[in-house]
Design an enzyme around this catalytic site. Structure first.
Site, mmCIF file in Angstrom:
data_model
loop_
_atom_site.group_PDB
_atom_site.id
_atom_site.type_symbol
_atom_site.label_atom_id
_atom_site.label_comp_id
_atom_site.label_asym_id
_atom_site.label_seq_id
_atom_site.Cartn_x
_atom_site.Cartn_y
_atom_site.Cartn_z
ATOM 1 N N ARG A 1 0.883 -1.186 0.000
ATOM 2 C CA ARG A 1 0.000 0.000 0.000
ATOM 3 C C ARG A 1 0.906 1.217 0.000
ATOM 4 O O ARG A 1 1.696 1.418 0.924
ATOM 5 C CB ARG A 1 -0.897 -0.001 1.237
ATOM 6 C CG ARG A 1 -1.556 1.356 1.488
ATOM 7 C CD ARG A 1 -2.648 1.314 2.521
ATOM 8 N NE ARG A 1 -3.841 0.672 1.987
ATOM 9 C CZ ARG A 1 -5.053 0.774 2.519
ATOM 10 N NH1 ARG A 1 -5.241 1.496 3.614
ATOM 11 N NH2 ARG A 1 -6.067 0.149 1.982
ATOM 12 N N HIS B 1 -7.409 0.566 -6.356
ATOM 13 C CA HIS B 1 -7.667 -0.242 -5.149
ATOM 14 C C HIS B 1 -8.352 -1.534 -5.604
ATOM 15 O O HIS B 1 -9.521 -1.772 -5.322
ATOM 16 C CB HIS B 1 -8.538 0.562 -4.172
ATOM 17 C CG HIS B 1 -8.490 0.062 -2.760
ATOM 18 N ND1 HIS B 1 -7.735 -1.037 -2.371
ATOM 19 C CD2 HIS B 1 -9.109 0.506 -1.628
ATOM 20 C CE1 HIS B 1 -7.892 -1.238 -1.074
ATOM 21 N NE2 HIS B 1 -8.720 -0.316 -0.603
ATOM 22 N N GLN C 1 -10.215 -3.975 -3.076
ATOM 23 C CA GLN C 1 -11.509 -3.474 -2.621
ATOM 24 C C GLN C 1 -12.582 -3.705 -3.673
ATOM 25 O O GLN C 1 -13.705 -4.102 -3.360
ATOM 26 C CB GLN C 1 -11.396 -1.977 -2.301
ATOM 27 C CG GLN C 1 -12.684 -1.374 -1.800
ATOM 28 C CD GLN C 1 -13.080 -1.893 -0.434
ATOM 29 O OE1 GLN C 1 -12.300 -1.823 0.504
ATOM 30 N NE2 GLN C 1 -14.284 -2.451 -0.320
ATOM 31 N N ASP D 1 -17.127 7.313 -1.817
ATOM 32 C CA ASP D 1 -15.865 7.199 -1.085
ATOM 33 C C ASP D 1 -15.560 8.590 -0.537
ATOM 34 O O ASP D 1 -16.199 9.582 -0.936
ATOM 35 C CB ASP D 1 -14.765 6.720 -2.056
ATOM 36 C CG ASP D 1 -13.435 6.441 -1.364
ATOM 37 O OD1 ASP D 1 -13.415 6.313 -0.125
ATOM 38 O OD2 ASP D 1 -12.406 6.347 -2.069
ATOM 39 N N CYS E 1 -16.301 1.751 0.709
ATOM 40 C CA CYS E 1 -15.118 0.954 1.057
ATOM 41 C C CYS E 1 -14.682 1.165 2.499
ATOM 42 O O CYS E 1 -13.980 0.332 3.052
ATOM 43 C CB CYS E 1 -13.974 1.253 0.097
ATOM 44 S SG CYS E 1 -13.372 2.962 0.187
ATOM 45 N N ARG F 1 -13.652 -8.453 1.825
ATOM 46 C CA ARG F 1 -12.218 -8.220 1.575
ATOM 47 C C ARG F 1 -11.439 -9.478 1.937
ATOM 48 O O ARG F 1 -10.527 -9.882 1.208
ATOM 49 C CB ARG F 1 -11.709 -7.052 2.438
ATOM 50 C CG ARG F 1 -12.232 -5.680 2.073
ATOM 51 C CD ARG F 1 -11.696 -5.192 0.748
ATOM 52 N NE ARG F 1 -10.250 -5.142 0.705
ATOM 53 C CZ ARG F 1 -9.486 -4.124 1.146
ATOM 54 N NH1 ARG F 1 -10.063 -3.045 1.633
ATOM 55 N NH2 ARG F 1 -8.164 -4.163 1.067
HETATM 56 N N1 NVA Z 1 -9.920 6.718 -1.513
HETATM 57 C C1 NVA Z 1 -9.565 6.320 -0.174
HETATM 58 C C2 NVA Z 1 -9.834 4.856 0.029
HETATM 59 C C3 NVA Z 1 -9.545 4.354 1.409
HETATM 60 C C4 NVA Z 1 -9.725 2.878 1.536
HETATM 61 C C5 NVA Z 1 -8.122 6.661 0.104
HETATM 62 O O1 NVA Z 1 -7.291 6.451 -0.803
HETATM 63 O O2 NVA Z 1 -7.824 7.134 1.188
HETATM 64 N N1 CP Z 2 -11.180 -0.023 2.566
HETATM 65 C C1 CP Z 2 -9.908 -0.067 2.963
HETATM 66 O O1 CP Z 2 -8.965 -0.312 2.189
HETATM 67 O O2 CP Z 2 -9.760 0.115 4.291
HETATM 68 P P1 CP Z 2 -8.395 0.343 5.086
HETATM 69 O O3 CP Z 2 -7.830 1.656 4.645
HETATM 70 O O4 CP Z 2 -8.786 0.317 6.530
HETATM 71 O O5 CP Z 2 -7.433 -0.778 4.754
#
Ligand code: NVA
Ligand code: CP
Length: 305
Positions: free
Chosen positions: A103, A130, A133, A221, A261, A289
């Site tokens: 990540r 992502h 997800q 989101d 998500c 997930r």
């Molecule tokens: N768009 C959000 C998704 C979090 C799971 C982010 O990148 O923070």
């Molecule tokens: N939806 C998602 O990826 O959650 P986290 O940021 O908690 O991993």
């Protein structure tokens, strides 16, 4: 299937269906106490440059349930955080572990890791994508609506990693996707290029009502993703009206489901009322997930599959 899962664009429709079918089976096996430890003795390295609840816990638990183990590696503690090149990190990890989940911010970092690693690399979120997800989202849609083909998905909000991945994943699986995004916050150009090939199945609009009309699935989101906290105030202005609320739900199909998500900001991209009315779907989505990623790991990391 390719060696890695770096983005939804890596997957064909058949790849997605293979993952979802195995995920359904993994879920069934887990609930019925059936043995499914197909990654016994294997190790997943998990590199995190950003915070996480679901991704970390579902990958770590999933690996354990598959008979293997997961290593949580904060980028701050790795040499990568002090500038060790990603191509060296990739080659070193390939000598120790059987797969890497990462990540991070830049999609290019994941692509480079995948290019230099001899083991599978899984994208656990970048600014661009992502995919894990969206696999869980597609699994949840299929569970709740018994179909993917012909389902209308409306995405309301930022043209971010989720929006990019939902457009590609949705269109790949035969959904009609309508994205309502304010000007200046469009999905990535390569995603729009991909979507154009699907003709009328894809629409990009500035009007959330147009997207929500007759939708079977509404998704949103956060307005400011991780790393964009400094823009939060400007974004609150720009995204006003891009909220899933009772008015928007009235335009959707009567049995429409809502996905998020998480984490969610009630009162911004979704009202508390709609969130709680659809908490069943949203937390199924979070649960999925686990199952979807176990399927991805089993397919990518088990040489025998
Ligand atoms: N768009 C959000 C998704 C979090 C799971 C982010 O990148 O923070
Ligand atoms: N939806 C998602 O990826 O959650 P986290 O940021 O908690 O991993």
């Amino acid at each position: 299937m390719k060696k890695d899962l770096t983005k939804m664009l890596d997957l064909s429709q058949q790849d997605v269906l293979d993952i979802l079918n195995l995920a359904d089976q993994m879920k069934y096996n887990l609930k019925h106490g059936r043995e499914h430890a197909v990654l016994r003795g294997k190790t997943l390295a998990m590199i995190f440059q950003k915070a996480s609840t679901r991704t970390r816990v579902s990958f770590e638990t999933g690996m354990y349930q598959l008979g293997g183990q997961a290593l949580f590696l904060s980028a701050n503690d790795l040499q990568i955080g002090r500038g060790e090149p990603v191509e060296d990190t990739a080659r070193v990890l390939s000598r120790y572990v059987d797969g890497v989940m990462i990540r991070t911010f830049a999609q290019a970092e994941v692509e480079s890791l995948a290019q230099w690693a001899s083991i599978p690399v899984i994208n656990g979120l970048t600014d661009f994508a992502h995919p894990c997800q969206v696999l869980a989202d597609l699994m949840t849609i299929r569970e709740h609506l018994s179909a993917l083909e012909g389902v209308k998905l409306a995405y309301i909000g930022d043209g971010n990693n989720m929006c990019n991945s939902l457009i590609v994943g949705g269109l790949t699986c035969g959904l009609a996707v309508s994205a309502a995004v304010p000007a200046g916050y469009d999905p990535a150009p390569e995603v729009l290029e991909f979507a154009v090939r699907y003709g009328d199945a894809f629409t990009l609009t500035r009007d959330p009502k147009e997207a929500a009309t007759d939708a079977d699935v509404l998704v949103t989101d956060v307005w400011a993703s991780m790393g964009m906290e400094g823009e939060a105030e400007a974004r609150r202005m720009a995204f006003r009206g891009f909220q899933i609320n009772a008015g928007l739900m009235d335009l959707a199909r009567p049995k429409a489901i809502v996905l998020h998500c998480l984490p969610a900001h009630r009162g911004e991209e979704i009202t508390a009322e709609v969130f709680e009315a659809h908490a069943g779907e949203i937390f199924d989505e979070a649960e999925n997930r686990l199952h979807a990623q176990k399927a991805v790991m089993a397919l990518l990391m088990d040489g025998e599959q």
